[in-house]
Scaffold this motif. Sequence first.
Motif, PDB file in Angstrom:
ATOM      1  N   LYS A  16       6.807 -13.877 -11.370  1.00 49.78           N
ATOM      2  CA  LYS A  16       5.424 -13.656 -10.966  1.00 49.78           C
ATOM      3  C   LYS A  16       4.794 -12.773 -12.039  1.00 49.78           C
ATOM      4  CE  LYS A  16       2.411 -11.794  -7.478  1.00 49.78           C
ATOM      5  NZ  LYS A  16       2.267 -11.081  -6.221  1.00 49.78           N
ATOM      6  N   LYS A  17       3.574 -13.097 -12.419  1.00 44.75           N
ATOM      7  CA  LYS A  17       2.893 -12.367 -13.493  1.00 44.75           C
ATOM      8  C   LYS A  17       1.783 -11.485 -12.924  1.00 44.75           C
ATOM      9  CE  LYS A  17       3.877 -16.225 -16.528  1.00 44.75           C
ATOM     10  NZ  LYS A  17       4.508 -17.054 -15.501  1.00 44.75           N
ATOM     11  N   ILE A  18       1.755 -10.243 -13.367  1.00 44.52           N
ATOM     12  CA  ILE A  18       0.713  -9.293 -12.979  1.00 44.52           C
ATOM     13  C   ILE A  18      -0.049  -8.919 -14.239  1.00 44.52           C
ATOM     14  CG2 ILE A  18       0.225  -7.018 -12.019  1.00 44.52           C
ATOM     15  CD1 ILE A  18       2.820  -7.273 -10.390  1.00 44.52           C
ATOM     16  N   GLU A  19      -1.357  -9.148 -14.237  1.00 45.93           N
ATOM     17  CA  GLU A  19      -2.177  -8.841 -15.416  1.00 45.93           C
ATOM     18  C   GLU A  19      -2.521  -7.358 -15.460  1.00 45.93           C
ATOM     19  OE1 GLU A  19      -5.662 -11.301 -15.493  1.00 45.93           O
ATOM     20  OE2 GLU A  19      -4.536 -13.020 -16.218  1.00 45.93           O
ATOM     21  N   ARG A  45     -10.382   5.391 -10.705  1.00 51.19           N
ATOM     22  CA  ARG A  45     -10.253   4.038 -10.139  1.00 51.19           C
ATOM     23  C   ARG A  45      -9.360   3.158 -11.020  1.00 51.19           C
ATOM     24  NH1 ARG A  45     -15.446   5.430  -8.944  1.00 51.19           N
ATOM     25  NH2 ARG A  45     -16.333   4.510 -10.802  1.00 51.19           N
ATOM     26  N   ILE A  46      -9.546   3.232 -12.332  1.00 46.14           N
ATOM     27  CA  ILE A  46      -8.740   2.418 -13.259  1.00 46.14           C
ATOM     28  C   ILE A  46      -7.263   2.808 -13.166  1.00 46.14           C
ATOM     29  CG2 ILE A  46      -8.262   1.960 -15.697  1.00 46.14           C
ATOM     30  CD1 ILE A  46     -11.271   2.333 -16.236  1.00 46.14           C
ATOM     31  N   ILE A  47      -6.969   4.099 -13.194  1.00 45.41           N
ATOM     32  CA  ILE A  47      -5.581   4.569 -13.209  1.00 45.41           C
ATOM     33  C   ILE A  47      -4.878   4.257 -11.890  1.00 45.41           C
ATOM     34  CG2 ILE A  47      -5.848   6.970 -12.437  1.00 45.41           C
ATOM     35  CD1 ILE A  47      -3.816   6.142 -15.451  1.00 45.41           C
ATOM     36  N   THR A  48      -5.607   4.304 -10.781  1.00 43.23           N
ATOM     37  CA  THR A  48      -5.015   3.972  -9.483  1.00 43.23           C
ATOM     38  C   THR A  48      -4.559   2.518  -9.456  1.00 43.23           C
ATOM     39  OG1 THR A  48      -6.361   5.633  -8.355  1.00 43.23           O
ATOM     40  CG2 THR A  48      -5.463   3.852  -6.998  1.00 43.23           C
ATOM     41  N   THR A  60       1.742  -1.435 -12.142  1.00 42.58           N
ATOM     42  CA  THR A  60       2.960  -1.102 -12.867  1.00 42.58           C
ATOM     43  C   THR A  60       4.119  -0.851 -11.903  1.00 42.58           C
ATOM     44  OG1 THR A  60       1.628  -0.128 -14.632  1.00 42.58           O
ATOM     45  CG2 THR A  60       3.953   0.458 -14.588  1.00 42.58           C
ATOM     46  N   ALA A  61       3.881  -0.101 -10.853  1.00 41.33           N
ATOM     47  CA  ALA A  61       4.931   0.182  -9.874  1.00 41.33           C
ATOM     48  C   ALA A  61       5.409  -1.099  -9.197  1.00 41.33           C
ATOM     49  CB  ALA A  61       4.422   1.176  -8.832  1.00 41.33           C
ATOM     50  N   GLY A  82      10.405  -6.560  -9.842  1.00 40.68           N
ATOM     51  CA  GLY A  82      10.925  -7.435 -10.889  1.00 40.68           C
ATOM     52  C   GLY A  82       9.947  -8.476 -11.377  1.00 40.68           C
ATOM     53  N   HIS A  83       8.661  -8.135 -11.387  1.00 35.30           N
ATOM     54  CA  HIS A  83       7.637  -9.036 -11.899  1.00 35.30           C
ATOM     55  C   HIS A  83       7.368  -8.741 -13.376  1.00 35.30           C
ATOM     56  CE1 HIS A  83       7.103 -10.221  -7.826  1.00 35.30           C
ATOM     57  NE2 HIS A  83       6.398  -9.162  -7.453  1.00 35.30           N
TER      58      HIS A  83
END
Length: 98
Positions: free
Chosen positions: A31-34, A69-72, A78-79, A85-86
């Motif tokens: 699975k891909k997370i942008e 907002r961006i960092i949240t 990332t977490a 495992g993405h």
Amino acid sequence: MSPRPKKIRNCQGRFCGRAFKPTGTPLTELKKIELHRDEMEALRLCDGEGMTQEEAGRCMGVSRGTIQRIITVARKKTATAVTAGHALIFVDEDEASE
């Protein structure tokens, strides 16, 4: 009524590649997370360089609230990628719309 145009964000960090993924599994099976360039820059400044959100906001040319907002969002993405495992896919704003 149209939304206000997005403010230009100064991003100076360089990506270490196009993706970050678990070893041993092909990218096509994950699975891909942008992770957008401004999210990566906010992570780099706040977590990597140890800047406050206010200092990072000044570097990127946006408000402290915008950095928050961006960092949240960036930390959640990332977490999720690391714990589930993405793959994290690094994209510029131009590429995200394609």
